[in-house]
Design a protein around this motif. Sequence first.
Motif, mmCIF file in Angstrom:
data_model
loop_
_atom_site.group_PDB
_atom_site.id
_atom_site.type_symbol
_atom_site.label_atom_id
_atom_site.label_comp_id
_atom_site.label_asym_id
_atom_site.label_seq_id
_atom_site.Cartn_x
_atom_site.Cartn_y
_atom_site.Cartn_z
ATOM 1 N N GLU A 28 0.680 -0.969 0.243
ATOM 2 C CA GLU A 28 0.344 -0.217 0.412
ATOM 3 C C GLU A 28 0.724 1.254 0.178
ATOM 4 O O GLU A 28 0.462 2.381 0.615
ATOM 5 C CB GLU A 28 -1.002 0.502 1.545
ATOM 6 N N ASP A 29 1.659 1.653 -1.197
ATOM 7 C CA ASP A 29 3.017 2.264 -0.723
ATOM 8 C C ASP A 29 3.584 2.938 0.339
ATOM 9 O O ASP A 29 4.372 4.385 0.434
ATOM 10 C CB ASP A 29 1.607 4.090 -1.725
ATOM 11 N N ALA A 30 4.231 1.919 0.994
ATOM 12 C CA ALA A 30 4.473 1.958 2.486
ATOM 13 C C ALA A 30 6.352 3.425 2.189
ATOM 14 O O ALA A 30 7.053 2.508 1.407
ATOM 15 C CB ALA A 30 4.959 0.967 2.971
ATOM 16 N N ILE A 31 6.389 4.259 3.205
ATOM 17 C CA ILE A 31 6.882 4.522 3.141
ATOM 18 C C ILE A 31 8.459 4.894 3.999
ATOM 19 O O ILE A 31 7.611 4.812 4.438
ATOM 20 C CB ILE A 31 7.111 6.981 2.475
ATOM 21 N N SER A 32 9.475 4.451 3.429
ATOM 22 C CA SER A 32 10.494 4.198 4.446
ATOM 23 C C SER A 32 10.748 5.306 5.218
ATOM 24 O O SER A 32 10.889 6.466 4.590
ATOM 25 C CB SER A 32 12.064 3.581 3.588
ATOM 26 N N THR A 33 10.983 5.061 6.814
ATOM 27 C CA THR A 33 10.784 6.540 7.441
ATOM 28 C C THR A 33 12.352 7.126 6.929
ATOM 29 O O THR A 33 12.177 7.894 7.412
ATOM 30 C CB THR A 33 11.074 6.010 9.137
ATOM 31 N N THR A 34 13.812 5.926 7.568
ATOM 32 C CA THR A 34 14.493 6.891 7.573
ATOM 33 C C THR A 34 15.331 7.714 6.644
ATOM 34 O O THR A 34 15.463 8.484 6.617
ATOM 35 C CB THR A 34 15.209 5.965 8.037
ATOM 36 N N GLU A 35 14.493 7.075 5.105
ATOM 37 C CA GLU A 35 15.163 7.521 4.099
ATOM 38 C C GLU A 35 14.108 8.709 3.402
ATOM 39 O O GLU A 35 14.721 9.497 3.442
ATOM 40 C CB GLU A 35 14.902 6.772 2.949
ATOM 41 N N PHE A 36 12.721 8.943 4.045
ATOM 42 C CA PHE A 36 12.303 10.228 4.965
ATOM 43 C C PHE A 36 12.491 11.159 5.154
ATOM 44 O O PHE A 36 12.291 12.767 4.202
ATOM 45 C CB PHE A 36 10.853 9.882 4.756
ATOM 46 N N LEU A 37 12.694 10.929 6.281
ATOM 47 C CA LEU A 37 13.001 12.096 6.679
ATOM 48 C C LEU A 37 14.817 12.445 6.657
ATOM 49 O O LEU A 37 14.727 13.609 6.897
ATOM 50 C CB LEU A 37 13.600 11.989 8.965
ATOM 51 N N GLU A 38 15.453 12.120 6.050
ATOM 52 C CA GLU A 38 15.977 12.463 5.679
ATOM 53 C C GLU A 38 16.372 12.765 4.792
ATOM 54 O O GLU A 38 17.277 14.225 4.058
ATOM 55 C CB GLU A 38 17.945 10.840 5.224
ATOM 56 N N ALA A 39 15.761 12.965 3.584
ATOM 57 C CA ALA A 39 15.246 13.761 2.720
ATOM 58 C C ALA A 39 14.990 14.803 2.498
ATOM 59 O O ALA A 39 14.613 15.990 2.204
ATOM 60 C CB ALA A 39 14.027 13.176 1.509
ATOM 61 N N SER A 40 14.178 14.989 3.668
ATOM 62 C CA SER A 40 12.765 15.789 4.412
ATOM 63 C C SER A 40 13.752 17.203 5.698
ATOM 64 O O SER A 40 14.016 18.118 4.898
ATOM 65 C CB SER A 40 12.267 15.961 5.609
ATOM 66 N N GLU A 41 15.030 16.773 5.822
ATOM 67 C CA GLU A 41 16.293 17.204 6.410
ATOM 68 C C GLU A 41 16.978 17.399 4.981
ATOM 69 O O GLU A 41 17.589 19.781 4.688
ATOM 70 C CB GLU A 41 17.023 16.184 7.059
ATOM 71 N N SER A 42 17.366 17.597 3.723
ATOM 72 C CA SER A 42 17.812 17.728 3.385
ATOM 73 C C SER A 42 17.176 18.964 2.230
ATOM 74 O O SER A 42 17.650 19.873 1.848
ATOM 75 C CB SER A 42 18.387 16.658 1.867
ATOM 76 N N LEU A 43 16.322 18.721 2.409
ATOM 77 C CA LEU A 43 15.412 20.093 1.755
ATOM 78 C C LEU A 43 15.047 21.106 1.666
ATOM 79 O O LEU A 43 15.391 22.683 1.735
ATOM 80 C CB LEU A 43 13.552 19.341 1.810
ATOM 81 N N THR A 44 15.503 21.160 3.746
ATOM 82 C CA THR A 44 15.541 22.547 4.183
ATOM 83 C C THR A 44 16.767 23.306 3.269
ATOM 84 O O THR A 44 16.727 24.299 3.740
ATOM 85 C CB THR A 44 15.602 22.142 6.371
ATOM 86 N N GLY A 45 17.571 22.787 3.265
ATOM 87 C CA GLY A 45 19.005 23.253 2.778
ATOM 88 C C GLY A 45 18.134 24.648 1.440
ATOM 89 O O GLY A 45 18.857 25.652 1.158
ATOM 90 N N LEU A 46 17.132 24.285 0.896
ATOM 91 C CA LEU A 46 16.075 25.272 -0.601
ATOM 92 C C LEU A 46 16.323 26.547 0.463
ATOM 93 O O LEU A 46 16.548 27.670 -0.470
ATOM 94 C CB LEU A 46 15.623 24.475 -0.772
#
Length: 205
Positions: A28-46
């Motif tokens: 059901e389109d489960a999203i990996s927690t660790t990688e999602f949080l890391e990508a979200s942290e990287s987004l803040t650099g924008l």
Amino acid sequence: MAAFPPGGTYFDNAKRSFTQVPVNKSKEDAISTTEFLEASESLTGLFDVLGSAAFRPVKSDIVGNITKVRNRQLEAPLESETLQDLCLNELKAKKHTATEGLIWLNRALDFTAQGIRHNLSHPTEELSTSFRDAYGNTLKPHHSFIVKPIFSAAMSATPYRKDFYPKLGDDQTRVQKELDEWLTALEERVKILNAFLGRKDVIKW
């Protein structure tokens, strides 16, 4: 803003791109927690690239909600491998701090995605207009009258597009390609979470 090699782009230095966040289609389109949080942290650099102090509350809000989700992951790692499992198991424990944090985090990601997508789709439009429209569609309806002016100030403080995109890389062809790939992956994951977080069994608290 961190420097990148000649010919490189902003995304070269990102710890994690949303293109690297696993989505399990068979679950059901489960999203990996660790990688999602890391990508979200990287987004803040924008927001650092956007360069205005007015964006500090936006970045701080995202970081705070990442922390809420990560704290739950650290508290119950075996029950939190995907974002969906993390929320459902937290709710079973009669708690909702991380789930609420994910709702707000996803709204902020949606705001960012809509702002950049609208700007890319309208080559003559300034970032301030694109982000103001995105704010109205995502975060604004949920903000109090105290918070709204703070975020509205950030929208007005965005740089001109002619100054923003070159900060993402010297090779604008590569910048546009990588930005679109990153954005498409972000939009897909935001859409999945919007559907999940809107479920009655998730928002019942």
